[in-house]
Write an enzyme that holds these catalytic residues in place. Structure first.
Site, PDB file in Angstrom:
ATOM      1  N   SER A 112       0.799  -1.213   0.000  1.00 47.44           N
ATOM      2  CA  SER A 112       0.000   0.000   0.000  1.00 47.44           C
ATOM      3  C   SER A 112       0.844   1.281   0.000  1.00 47.44           C
ATOM      4  O   SER A 112       1.616   1.507  -0.924  1.00 47.44           O
ATOM      5  CB  SER A 112      -0.987  -0.051   1.168  1.00 47.44           C
ATOM      6  OG  SER A 112      -2.028   0.872   1.001  1.00 47.44           O
TER       7      SER A 112
ATOM      8  N   LYS B  78      -0.688  -4.063  -3.091  1.00 49.01           N
ATOM      9  CA  LYS B  78      -1.979  -3.485  -2.688  1.00 49.01           C
ATOM     10  C   LYS B  78      -2.000  -2.047  -3.153  1.00 49.01           C
ATOM     11  O   LYS B  78      -1.434  -1.161  -2.512  1.00 49.01           O
ATOM     12  CB  LYS B  78      -2.212  -3.553  -1.184  1.00 49.01           C
ATOM     13  CG  LYS B  78      -3.603  -3.012  -0.810  1.00 49.01           C
ATOM     14  CD  LYS B  78      -3.881  -3.084   0.660  1.00 49.01           C
ATOM     15  CE  LYS B  78      -5.307  -2.699   0.983  1.00 49.01           C
ATOM     16  NZ  LYS B  78      -5.666  -1.330   0.655  1.00 49.01           N
TER      17      LYS B  78
END
Length: 192
Positions: A103, A128
């Site tokens: 992320s 992600k």
């Protein structure tokens, strides 16, 4: 590991609103102690707050460098770039990642890699690259549902979701969390 000069290591466990300030302080301290190379250890970093990753990347980038694009199903809705020169544009930089780096940590890694500011070592990151919001069910009594509303794109418009960041130098990442240098071969410190 056979590198010119001392190497300073900054371990970032996750990103919050204060991460960039903390990294800046650690960087200044390491340079006072003679560090000529910096390693950002992001192994196991699940991400956290996107602004923390963007602000931390900005410490190492020149003005007007792209950091991340946020795109929904209709295209790019937000482009985030640096708005001033970072505090360190010169020190050789290596980012150590693993399969659990995700992320916001991947956003920062891609920003520094694709802007030719850092080499990335370790193993393929998690992948992600989506923006989610939580929608509560039945007045919040029975949990919620994560709804994907957009995706992150790297400065070169790569979609990292389910793909991750490809490293420049593949290396074992199983060294102790307190000894990132043990994972890094000399070639991780080559000139970009």
């Amino acid at each position: 590991p056979g590198v010119d000069g001392k190497v300073g290591v900054v371990r970032i466990k996750n990103f919050s609103g204060t991460t960039a300030d903390t990294v800046k302080e650690q960087l200044e301290d390491l340079k006072k102690k003679g560090a000529k190379n910096i390693v950002l250890d992001l192994r196991g970093n699940p991400g956290g707050l996107l602004p923390g990753g963007v602000d931390t990347a900005s410490l190492f980038l020149e003005t007007n460098k792209p950091v991340v694009f946020v795109a929904d199903k209709n295209g790019v809705v937000d482009a985030q770039s640096t708005f001033k020169d970072g505090i360190d544009l010169e020190t050789p930089l290596v980012i150590l990642v693993d399969r659990n780096t995700a992320s916001a940590a991947e956003v920062m890694t891609a920003a520094l890699q694709e802007n030719k500011r850092a080499l990335v070592a370790g193993e393929q990151s998690f992948g992600k690259g989506i923006v989610q919001t939580i929608r509560q069910l039945e007045e919040g009594k029975n949990g919620g549902v994560a709804v994907t509303i957009a995706r992150y794109e790297t400065p070169e418009h790569h979609n990292i979701n389910k793909q991750g960041i490809t490293v420049d130098v593949k290396t074992n990442v199983d060294c102790e969390k307190t000894d990132a240098l043990a994972c890094l071969p000399k070639e991780a410190f080559r000139k970009i």
